[in-house]
Design a protein around this motif. Sequence first.
Motif, PDB file in Angstrom:
ATOM      1  N   ALA A   9      -0.781  33.685  -9.500  1.00 36.91           N
ATOM      2  CA  ALA A   9      -1.234  34.494 -10.269  1.00 36.91           C
ATOM      3  C   ALA A   9      -2.810  34.921 -10.196  1.00 36.91           C
ATOM      4  O   ALA A   9      -3.553  36.322  -9.949  1.00 36.91           O
ATOM      5  CB  ALA A   9      -1.749  34.128 -11.656  1.00 36.91           C
ATOM      6  N   ALA A  10      -3.207  34.308  -9.614  1.00 35.23           N
ATOM      7  CA  ALA A  10      -4.817  33.769  -8.828  1.00 35.23           C
ATOM      8  C   ALA A  10      -5.461  34.241  -7.305  1.00 35.23           C
ATOM      9  O   ALA A  10      -6.405  34.487  -7.064  1.00 35.23           O
ATOM     10  CB  ALA A  10      -5.670  32.287  -9.030  1.00 35.23           C
ATOM     11  N   ASP A  11      -4.146  34.400  -6.385  1.00 31.81           N
ATOM     12  CA  ASP A  11      -4.038  34.789  -5.112  1.00 31.81           C
ATOM     13  C   ASP A  11      -4.185  33.595  -4.610  1.00 31.81           C
ATOM     14  O   ASP A  11      -5.228  33.965  -3.646  1.00 31.81           O
ATOM     15  CB  ASP A  11      -4.219  36.068  -4.665  1.00 31.81           C
ATOM     16  N   GLU A  12      -3.905  32.628  -4.863  1.00 33.26           N
ATOM     17  CA  GLU A  12      -4.659  30.800  -4.278  1.00 33.26           C
ATOM     18  C   GLU A  12      -3.434  30.818  -3.759  1.00 33.26           C
ATOM     19  O   GLU A  12      -2.203  30.873  -3.828  1.00 33.26           O
ATOM     20  CB  GLU A  12      -5.061  30.170  -4.940  1.00 33.26           C
ATOM     21  N   GLN A  13      -3.539  29.130  -2.467  1.00 31.98           N
ATOM     22  CA  GLN A  13      -2.832  28.961  -2.019  1.00 31.98           C
ATOM     23  C   GLN A  13      -2.988  27.332  -2.799  1.00 31.98           C
ATOM     24  O   GLN A  13      -3.538  26.289  -3.399  1.00 31.98           O
ATOM     25  CB  GLN A  13      -2.656  28.360  -0.309  1.00 31.98           C
ATOM     26  N   LEU A  14      -1.509  26.567  -2.270  1.00 26.24           N
ATOM     27  CA  LEU A  14      -1.809  25.096  -2.377  1.00 26.24           C
ATOM     28  C   LEU A  14      -1.577  24.439  -1.728  1.00 26.24           C
ATOM     29  O   LEU A  14      -1.148  24.618  -0.680  1.00 26.24           O
ATOM     30  CB  LEU A  14       0.324  24.946  -2.719  1.00 26.24           C
ATOM     31  N   TYR A  15      -1.867  22.830  -1.908  1.00 22.73           N
ATOM     32  CA  TYR A  15      -2.671  22.063  -1.446  1.00 22.73           C
ATOM     33  C   TYR A  15      -2.464  21.009  -1.482  1.00 22.73           C
ATOM     34  O   TYR A  15      -2.019  20.480  -2.659  1.00 22.73           O
ATOM     35  CB  TYR A  15      -4.399  21.746  -0.459  1.00 22.73           C
ATOM     36  N   CYS A  16      -2.305  20.496  -0.356  1.00 24.59           N
ATOM     37  CA  CYS A  16      -1.866  18.459  -0.585  1.00 24.59           C
ATOM     38  C   CYS A  16      -3.003  17.534   0.164  1.00 24.59           C
ATOM     39  O   CYS A  16      -2.982  17.817   0.968  1.00 24.59           O
ATOM     40  CB  CYS A  16      -0.500  18.205  -0.403  1.00 24.59           C
ATOM     41  N   TRP A  17      -3.489  16.445  -1.151  1.00 28.54           N
ATOM     42  CA  TRP A  17      -4.228  15.541  -0.199  1.00 28.54           C
ATOM     43  C   TRP A  17      -3.802  13.872  -0.596  1.00 28.54           C
ATOM     44  O   TRP A  17      -3.285  13.912  -1.049  1.00 28.54           O
ATOM     45  CB  TRP A  17      -5.471  15.128  -1.917  1.00 28.54           C
ATOM     46  N   MET A  18      -3.724  13.444   0.423  1.00 27.89           N
ATOM     47  CA  MET A  18      -2.559  12.053   0.691  1.00 27.89           C
ATOM     48  C   MET A  18      -3.987  11.321   1.369  1.00 27.89           C
ATOM     49  O   MET A  18      -4.888  12.021   2.227  1.00 27.89           O
ATOM     50  CB  MET A  18      -2.111  12.553   1.755  1.00 27.89           C
ATOM     51  N   SER A  19      -3.597   9.932   1.285  1.00 28.39           N
ATOM     52  CA  SER A  19      -4.937   8.977   1.357  1.00 28.39           C
ATOM     53  C   SER A  19      -3.326   7.753   1.706  1.00 28.39           C
ATOM     54  O   SER A  19      -3.203   7.797   0.573  1.00 28.39           O
ATOM     55  CB  SER A  19      -6.103   8.932   0.512  1.00 28.39           C
ATOM     56  N   LEU A  20      -4.103   6.844   2.476  1.00 28.00           N
ATOM     57  CA  LEU A  20      -2.737   5.459   2.611  1.00 28.00           C
ATOM     58  C   LEU A  20      -4.201   4.497   1.221  1.00 28.00           C
ATOM     59  O   LEU A  20      -5.051   5.394   1.455  1.00 28.00           O
ATOM     60  CB  LEU A  20      -2.739   5.110   4.044  1.00 28.00           C
ATOM     61  N   LYS A  66       1.432  10.864  -7.257  1.00 21.37           N
ATOM     62  CA  LYS A  66       1.809   9.576  -6.193  1.00 21.37           C
ATOM     63  C   LYS A  66       3.234   9.424  -5.611  1.00 21.37           C
ATOM     64  O   LYS A  66       4.143   9.518  -5.708  1.00 21.37           O
ATOM     65  CB  LYS A  66       1.582   8.118  -6.914  1.00 21.37           C
ATOM     66  N   GLY A  67       2.448   9.422  -4.114  1.00 15.72           N
ATOM     67  CA  GLY A  67       3.874   9.530  -3.449  1.00 15.72           C
ATOM     68  C   GLY A  67       4.768  10.445  -2.472  1.00 15.72           C
ATOM     69  O   GLY A  67       5.898   9.934  -2.023  1.00 15.72           O
ATOM     70  N   ILE A  68       4.690  11.465  -2.996  1.00 12.56           N
ATOM     71  CA  ILE A  68       5.343  12.781  -3.247  1.00 12.56           C
ATOM     72  C   ILE A  68       4.759  13.739  -1.946  1.00 12.56           C
ATOM     73  O   ILE A  68       3.558  14.174  -2.409  1.00 12.56           O
ATOM     74  CB  ILE A  68       5.517  13.624  -4.311  1.00 12.56           C
ATOM     75  N   GLU A  69       5.243  13.095  -0.209  1.00 15.05           N
ATOM     76  CA  GLU A  69       4.383  13.685   0.361  1.00 15.05           C
ATOM     77  C   GLU A  69       4.822  15.039   0.824  1.00 15.05           C
ATOM     78  O   GLU A  69       6.434  15.759   0.550  1.00 15.05           O
ATOM     79  CB  GLU A  69       4.423  12.373   1.460  1.00 15.05           C
ATOM     80  N   PRO A  70       3.807  15.980   0.978  1.00 21.09           N
ATOM     81  CA  PRO A  70       4.864  16.841   1.081  1.00 21.09           C
ATOM     82  C   PRO A  70       5.434  18.021   2.784  1.00 21.09           C
ATOM     83  O   PRO A  70       5.624  19.092   1.950  1.00 21.09           O
ATOM     84  CB  PRO A  70       3.022  17.385   1.907  1.00 21.09           C
ATOM     85  N   MET A 106       0.661  -1.241  -0.195  1.00 22.03           N
ATOM     86  CA  MET A 106       0.131  -0.422  -0.101  1.00 22.03           C
ATOM     87  C   MET A 106       0.971   1.632  -0.072  1.00 22.03           C
ATOM     88  O   MET A 106       1.499   1.572   0.202  1.00 22.03           O
ATOM     89  CB  MET A 106      -0.421   0.176   0.749  1.00 22.03           C
ATOM     90  N   GLY A 107       0.357   2.218  -0.943  1.00 22.20           N
ATOM     91  CA  GLY A 107       1.240   3.189  -1.198  1.00 22.20           C
ATOM     92  C   GLY A 107       0.921   4.374  -0.194  1.00 22.20           C
ATOM     93  O   GLY A 107      -0.571   4.388  -0.797  1.00 22.20           O
ATOM     94  N   LEU A 108       1.138   5.800  -0.442  1.00 24.43           N
ATOM     95  CA  LEU A 108       0.829   7.014  -0.588  1.00 24.43           C
ATOM     96  C   LEU A 108       0.456   7.551  -1.595  1.00 24.43           C
ATOM     97  O   LEU A 108       0.969   7.165  -2.560  1.00 24.43           O
ATOM     98  CB  LEU A 108       2.000   8.035   0.179  1.00 24.43           C
ATOM     99  N   LEU A 109      -1.473   8.399  -1.932  1.00 23.60           N
ATOM    100  CA  LEU A 109      -1.737   8.908  -2.880  1.00 23.60           C
ATOM    101  C   LEU A 109      -1.721  10.885  -2.675  1.00 23.60           C
ATOM    102  O   LEU A 109      -1.796  10.648  -1.009  1.00 23.60           O
ATOM    103  CB  LEU A 109      -3.035   8.225  -2.822  1.00 23.60           C
TER     104      LEU A 109
END
Length: 156
Positions: free
Chosen positions: A145-156, A47-51, A1-4
Amino acid sequence: MGLLTDYFRAADQDAARALGSREDAGPLTPVPGAGPGTATVDGVEAKGIEPVVVLGSLISAITGEDHDEDPALVWPDEESAAASDGPWVVELPASTRDALASLDDERAPGVAERWATAEELAGATGDDLHPFVTDLTALARRAVAADEQLYCWMSL
C-alpha cells in the motif's frame, strides 16, 4: 546462540541500510531516549525465521510452487558480511512481498499448517506459526500500500 531476525518495511535500500546499521540494536528496537511521537519502524520480530530457506518454505506454502528467489544483501558489503556474525540487512524480492500480501486471512491457518511441515520448523505447529503468518502478511500488505519493500535484519 540462535539467529535473530526482524522483518520490516522501508521506502528503499538507503532507508533500510540506515535502520539496519544502527549500532545499538536491530531496527525494531526502540531508540534509547526517544520520546512520545517518535517514529517507529513498522516490522515483525521473527527469531530464527531466516529469509532464504525458512521464509522460502512459507512462500511455497502460500503459492504452491517452489520458491527460489534469494534476497539481495543491502548492508554491509559482501566482504564484511562474510567475515562477521552480523548484523546484516537483506531486501526480500518483490515477489515474496507480493505473495505474502496476497494471502487472505481465511487461508492463513491452512498455510501455517502446511508451513509447519517444513523440516527446518520441526516441532512447530500451525497454531504456533499462525500469529507470525498473520503479522507478516499484514506487514506485506502495508508495504504494498505504501509502495515500499520488505527487508530482513539478521544477527547471530
